[in-house]
Scaffold this motif. Structure first.
Motif, PDB file in Angstrom:
ATOM      1  N   ALA A  12       4.435  20.098 -38.260  1.00  0.00           N
ATOM      2  CA  ALA A  12       3.630  18.908 -38.564  1.00  0.00           C
ATOM      3  C   ALA A  12       2.322  19.251 -39.258  1.00  0.00           C
ATOM      4  O   ALA A  12       1.740  18.394 -39.933  1.00  0.00           O
ATOM      5  CB  ALA A  12       3.341  18.139 -37.265  1.00  0.00           C
ATOM      6  N   PHE A  13       1.862  20.481 -39.122  1.00  0.00           N
ATOM      7  CA  PHE A  13       0.578  20.861 -39.711  1.00  0.00           C
ATOM      8  C   PHE A  13       0.760  21.203 -41.186  1.00  0.00           C
ATOM      9  O   PHE A  13       1.655  21.989 -41.534  1.00  0.00           O
ATOM     10  CB  PHE A  13       0.011  22.068 -38.955  1.00  0.00           C
ATOM     11  CG  PHE A  13      -1.375  22.456 -39.391  1.00  0.00           C
ATOM     12  CD1 PHE A  13      -2.442  21.611 -39.192  1.00  0.00           C
ATOM     13  CD2 PHE A  13      -1.595  23.678 -40.007  1.00  0.00           C
ATOM     14  CE1 PHE A  13      -3.716  21.970 -39.586  1.00  0.00           C
ATOM     15  CE2 PHE A  13      -2.861  24.045 -40.401  1.00  0.00           C
ATOM     16  CZ  PHE A  13      -3.926  23.188 -40.196  1.00  0.00           C
ATOM     17  N   PRO A  14      -0.077  20.673 -42.080  1.00  0.00           N
ATOM     18  CA  PRO A  14       0.104  20.922 -43.523  1.00  0.00           C
ATOM     19  C   PRO A  14      -0.530  22.233 -43.981  1.00  0.00           C
ATOM     20  O   PRO A  14      -1.147  22.297 -45.041  1.00  0.00           O
ATOM     21  CB  PRO A  14      -0.596  19.724 -44.168  1.00  0.00           C
ATOM     22  CG  PRO A  14      -1.673  19.367 -43.210  1.00  0.00           C
ATOM     23  CD  PRO A  14      -1.131  19.673 -41.840  1.00  0.00           C
ATOM     24  N   GLY A  15      -0.410  23.284 -43.211  1.00  0.00           N
ATOM     25  CA  GLY A  15      -1.030  24.556 -43.569  1.00  0.00           C
ATOM     26  C   GLY A  15      -0.124  25.439 -44.399  1.00  0.00           C
ATOM     27  O   GLY A  15       1.098  25.198 -44.483  1.00  0.00           O
ATOM     28  N   PRO A  16      -0.654  26.476 -45.011  1.00  0.00           N
ATOM     29  CA  PRO A  16      -2.088  26.811 -45.039  1.00  0.00           C
ATOM     30  C   PRO A  16      -2.879  25.859 -45.923  1.00  0.00           C
ATOM     31  O   PRO A  16      -2.410  25.414 -46.960  1.00  0.00           O
ATOM     32  CB  PRO A  16      -2.097  28.240 -45.610  1.00  0.00           C
ATOM     33  CG  PRO A  16      -0.838  28.355 -46.393  1.00  0.00           C
ATOM     34  CD  PRO A  16       0.172  27.482 -45.715  1.00  0.00           C
ATOM     35  N   LEU A  17      -4.097  25.551 -45.479  1.00  0.00           N
ATOM     36  CA  LEU A  17      -4.885  24.510 -46.128  1.00  0.00           C
ATOM     37  C   LEU A  17      -5.571  24.990 -47.396  1.00  0.00           C
ATOM     38  O   LEU A  17      -6.175  24.178 -48.097  1.00  0.00           O
ATOM     39  CB  LEU A  17      -5.939  23.974 -45.146  1.00  0.00           C
ATOM     40  CG  LEU A  17      -5.391  23.382 -43.843  1.00  0.00           C
ATOM     41  CD1 LEU A  17      -6.520  22.835 -42.995  1.00  0.00           C
ATOM     42  CD2 LEU A  17      -4.361  22.305 -44.120  1.00  0.00           C
ATOM     43  N   PRO A  49       9.141  32.006 -42.384  1.00  0.00           N
ATOM     44  CA  PRO A  49       8.492  33.178 -42.984  1.00  0.00           C
ATOM     45  C   PRO A  49       7.689  32.865 -44.237  1.00  0.00           C
ATOM     46  O   PRO A  49       6.713  33.550 -44.540  1.00  0.00           O
ATOM     47  CB  PRO A  49       9.671  34.102 -43.294  1.00  0.00           C
ATOM     48  CG  PRO A  49      10.823  33.181 -43.501  1.00  0.00           C
ATOM     49  CD  PRO A  49      10.604  32.017 -42.579  1.00  0.00           C
ATOM     50  N   ALA A  50       8.072  31.838 -45.016  1.00  0.00           N
ATOM     51  CA  ALA A  50       7.373  31.553 -46.269  1.00  0.00           C
ATOM     52  C   ALA A  50       5.921  31.135 -46.034  1.00  0.00           C
ATOM     53  O   ALA A  50       4.999  31.705 -46.637  1.00  0.00           O
ATOM     54  CB  ALA A  50       8.139  30.493 -47.063  1.00  0.00           C
ATOM     55  N   PRO A  51       5.638  30.151 -45.169  1.00  0.00           N
ATOM     56  CA  PRO A  51       4.223  29.846 -44.901  1.00  0.00           C
ATOM     57  C   PRO A  51       3.495  30.988 -44.210  1.00  0.00           C
ATOM     58  O   PRO A  51       2.277  31.146 -44.392  1.00  0.00           O
ATOM     59  CB  PRO A  51       4.279  28.588 -44.027  1.00  0.00           C
ATOM     60  CG  PRO A  51       5.646  28.560 -43.453  1.00  0.00           C
ATOM     61  CD  PRO A  51       6.530  29.198 -44.476  1.00  0.00           C
ATOM     62  N   ALA A  52       4.201  31.782 -43.422  1.00  0.00           N
ATOM     63  CA  ALA A  52       3.548  32.938 -42.793  1.00  0.00           C
ATOM     64  C   ALA A  52       3.057  33.922 -43.844  1.00  0.00           C
ATOM     65  O   ALA A  52       1.950  34.482 -43.723  1.00  0.00           O
ATOM     66  CB  ALA A  52       4.516  33.617 -41.825  1.00  0.00           C
ATOM     67  N   LEU A  53       3.861  34.144 -44.901  1.00  0.00           N
ATOM     68  CA  LEU A  53       3.431  35.032 -45.981  1.00  0.00           C
ATOM     69  C   LEU A  53       2.242  34.450 -46.733  1.00  0.00           C
ATOM     70  O   LEU A  53       1.346  35.186 -47.164  1.00  0.00           O
ATOM     71  CB  LEU A  53       4.600  35.286 -46.926  1.00  0.00           C
ATOM     72  CG  LEU A  53       4.329  36.225 -48.108  1.00  0.00           C
ATOM     73  CD1 LEU A  53       3.922  37.612 -47.608  1.00  0.00           C
ATOM     74  CD2 LEU A  53       5.538  36.313 -49.010  1.00  0.00           C
ATOM     75  N   GLN A  54       2.196  33.135 -46.891  1.00  0.00           N
ATOM     76  CA  GLN A  54       1.053  32.500 -47.554  1.00  0.00           C
ATOM     77  C   GLN A  54      -0.226  32.691 -46.741  1.00  0.00           C
ATOM     78  O   GLN A  54      -1.306  32.907 -47.315  1.00  0.00           O
ATOM     79  CB  GLN A  54       1.332  31.015 -47.769  1.00  0.00           C
ATOM     80  CG  GLN A  54       2.440  30.739 -48.765  1.00  0.00           C
ATOM     81  CD  GLN A  54       2.694  29.249 -48.948  1.00  0.00           C
ATOM     82  OE1 GLN A  54       2.156  28.422 -48.225  1.00  0.00           O
ATOM     83  NE2 GLN A  54       3.533  28.909 -49.916  1.00  0.00           N
ATOM     84  N   TYR A  55      -0.115  32.630 -45.421  1.00  0.00           N
ATOM     85  CA  TYR A  55      -1.289  32.900 -44.588  1.00  0.00           C
ATOM     86  C   TYR A  55      -1.768  34.334 -44.785  1.00  0.00           C
ATOM     87  O   TYR A  55      -2.977  34.585 -44.845  1.00  0.00           O
ATOM     88  CB  TYR A  55      -0.964  32.634 -43.123  1.00  0.00           C
ATOM     89  CG  TYR A  55      -1.222  31.221 -42.680  1.00  0.00           C
ATOM     90  CD1 TYR A  55      -2.506  30.789 -42.370  1.00  0.00           C
ATOM     91  CD2 TYR A  55      -0.174  30.301 -42.565  1.00  0.00           C
ATOM     92  CE1 TYR A  55      -2.737  29.482 -41.970  1.00  0.00           C
ATOM     93  CE2 TYR A  55      -0.401  28.991 -42.163  1.00  0.00           C
ATOM     94  CZ  TYR A  55      -1.684  28.592 -41.866  1.00  0.00           C
ATOM     95  OH  TYR A  55      -1.914  27.299 -41.479  1.00  0.00           O
ATOM     96  N   CYS A  56      -0.823  35.272 -44.869  1.00  0.00           N
ATOM     97  CA  CYS A  56      -1.221  36.665 -45.108  1.00  0.00           C
ATOM     98  C   CYS A  56      -1.945  36.803 -46.434  1.00  0.00           C
ATOM     99  O   CYS A  56      -2.930  37.560 -46.547  1.00  0.00           O
ATOM    100  CB  CYS A  56       0.021  37.567 -45.085  1.00  0.00           C
ATOM    101  SG  CYS A  56       0.830  37.713 -43.474  1.00  0.00           S
TER     102      CYS A  56
END
Length: 612
Positions: free
Chosen positions: A224-229, A541-548
């Motif tokens: 539900a969270f639109p991250g990474p912001l 994994p895709a948003p996790a890589l964007q956070y990295c």
């Protein structure tokens, strides 16, 4: 299987002496019953001892090697010589021993002339390591070869299988079972318990963690969270919508803590709408909108001591008694015009002190304050104290007058109690009416936050700290006032670093970036890494890589040498997730092995720091 030979009552091994340092001193622990059963048990004893040595070499590394410079074959040859000399003295066992020792010489053959099981397994393709197989397979007189399935025995030996005992080395697992591990790309890898030796096809299953965890509360909260912001395609309306949903679904407005949590989310909406900037009046309006009701503060009569009259003198001034100054009988009920007229008549006769008392007694505070201001300062202070004594203790006017008088308001030291009332109007007064001394105003707001925090109102305390521009700290530093917005860092880490607290903190960082695009909260980057790990654990994994990528960008701007441990952990996670980048699908096949620039720069900075 338990190892045979250790619990066999037929054998009685003598206690080794002080010279038994060599692991293969077999002639010192030769069985006593050798002369009675030397035809069969001679080979058994050697096989058991040899298997025990292999067992300990496989599970105890300190027994795997001999003295320095001695090769494993040399050690085994010394064992062969000692055992052969003992067997020859016994007169038997030479034939049974020769086939067993052939394995060490590299020519393992069975007495029948067929190749050894070791060579048969190697030729069948079951293993490419003769050392691995030699740990568990022994030919010749050992008589403990593992039982092959019927098709293998028929194919390899050309005849029916012969029942032999099971291997003495214990199995690592008692039965077939499913092997499980987490694979790349958010998959769960299962190796099913299929035995190829029994004709079953080996099977490996790949399952999506996102599909397995579908419908769980944790995954829905992450999705539900639109991250990474920090991504470019994000609009701030999406962030404001998420905050409004949190207010509607996640805040219980019937409780004080639920209202305080709702206030934090509303503050984030205000900051997002105004691009990270606000003034005191904006916050005061937000505070007053969030109040459930407007408290009615009861006015009090001024005490006799404050107006300078004794009890009997005060009684003589009550309505119905003859006025000694004018000689008239005052009415029982006086109107506002009559009160003002009496105040004027007292001034006709020059009775300023009596006029002040009369005005204070009849709530003519404007007349009294103006008259006293034209007199001496002591009289003015006396009238002012008389006016403030009529206000309720928890009246926001008390907070205002105390702040204007250069004092920290009493509300900053007593708020948070149910008997005191709501803390929001007092903070609104302090934010909207800045005193001349900015340091005093700052200390008053911080003191109110400390008071609320000491009484468990964490969200309310953090709201005050944000108004006072208190910086964010670290989890281990107890002196820091806040680390994650709306979460106390004085509790256990699992309760402190909740997903909701990390999301709320990221929204606050995003609001600051709307005003200053290059700004970021350095203490918060480690929690963004923790959030990225949670995304990877739940099959995202895709948003996790964007956070990295965003964490690496912040560290590269600040220089990763300031936080080397964090930089290494980000690099480690990014290297595992780099193939989950959606951009790889659009790249040519010959360029898919290239790494993104930010990952190469982060690796180079980590190497440079290690060299230094």
């Amino acid at each position: 299987f338990s190892r045979q030979g250790y619990e066999d009552p037929h054998w009685h091994y003598p206690v080794p002496g002080s010279g038994d340092g060599h692991p293969y001193q077999s002639h010192r622990w030769q069985p006593v019953a050798w002369q009675d059963d030397r035809d069969l048990r001679q080979g058994e004893c050697y096989g058991k001892s040899y298997r025990d040595q292999h067992y300990y070499r496989g599970y105890h590394p300190n027994l795997a090697t001999g003295p320095p410079g001695q090769h494993r074959t040399q050690t085994y040859d010394s064992y062969q010589e000692s055992y052969t000399s003992t067997a020859r003295r016994g007169g038997t066992g030479e034939g049974a021993l020769s086939s067993d020792l052939g394995e060490a010489g590299g020519q393992p053959k069975e007495p029948s002339g067929h190749p050894s099981l070791l060579l048969q397994y190697q030729e069948s393709g079951l293993s490419s390591s003769s050392h691995e197989l030699s740990q568990y397979i022994h030919d010749g007189a050992d008589h403990c070869d593992p039982v092959l399935p019927e098709p293998w025995n028929l194919g390899l030996t050309g005849g029916p299988s012969v029942s032999t005992p099971s291997p003495a080395v214990p199995l690592k697992f008692p039965q077939l079972h499913t092997a499980l591990c987490f694979g790349a790309g958010g998959h769960l890898v299962l190796a099913c318990p299929q035995d190829p030796a029994e004709g079953q096809l080996p099977r490996v299953e790949l399952h999506s963690l996102e599909a397995i965890l579908h419908g769980t509360e944790e995954l829905e909260e992450l999705q539900a969270f639109p991250g990474p912001l920090a991504r470019e395609d994000l609009h701030k309306v999406d962030v404001m919508t998420f905050c409004q949903q949190k207010i509607t679904t996640g805040c219980d407005l019937s409780t004080q803590r639920g209202r305080d949590s709702s206030l934090l989310w509303k503050l984030l909406v205000l900051l997002c709408r105004q691009n990270g900037s606000m003034v005191g009046s904006d916050t005061a309006e937000l505070l007053m909108q969030d109040c459930r009701r407007q408290d009615r503060y009861k006015r009090q009569e001024p005490t006799a001591s404050l107006v300078g009259l004794a009890d009997d003198e005060w009684a003589s001034r009550q309505p119905g008694t003859l006025d000694l100054i004018t000689g008239e009988l005052p009415p029982v009920v006086e109107t506002q015009a009559q009160i003002v007229e009496k105040f004027t008549k007292l001034l006709y006769y020059g009775r300023k002190k009596d006029a002040l008392v009369w005005a204070m007694r009849n709530q003519l505070w404007g007349h009294a304050l103006f008259l006293s201001s034209k007199m001496d300062p002591r009289t003015y202070s006396w009238v002012l104290n008389g006016f403030t004594s009529t206000l309720a203790t928890n009246d926001p006017l008390q907070t205002f007058f105390q702040l204007m008088s250069g004092r920290i308001p009493q509300a900053a030291l007593c708020c948070g109690d149910a008997t005191w009332g709501d803390w929001r109007p007092h903070l609104a007064v302090m934010l909207s009416n800045k005193a001349g001394d900015t340091e005093l105003n700052h200390r008053a707001i911080v003191t109110m936050g400390d008071t609320l925090a000491s009484k468990g109102a964490v969200e309310a305390a953090h709201f005050c700290y944000l108004m006072a521009d208190i910086p964010f700290g670290y989890f281990g530093a107890k002196a820091d006032r806040m680390v994650l917005l709306g979460s106390s860092h004085r509790q256990a880490f699992s309760q402190f670093a909740r997903t909701e607290a990390i999301q709320r903190m990221e929204i606050f960082e995003y609001c600051q970036q709307l005003r200053q695009p290059e700004s970021f909260l350095l203490p918060f980057q480690v929690y963004k890494l923790l959030y990225a790990c949670r995304l990877a654990d739940h099959g995202l994994p895709a948003p996790a890589l964007q956070y990295c990528e965003h964490i690496a960008g912040a560290l590269l701007r600040h220089h990763p040498a300031a936080h080397p441990a964090l930089a290494r952990q980000v690099l480690r996670l990014a290297e595992r997730l780099k193939l989950c980048d959606p951009l790889l699908l659009e790249m040519p096949e010959q360029e898919q092995g290239l790494e993104p620039d930010w990952l190469e720069q982060l690796r180079a900075c980590c190497r440079e720091w290690e060299v230094r």
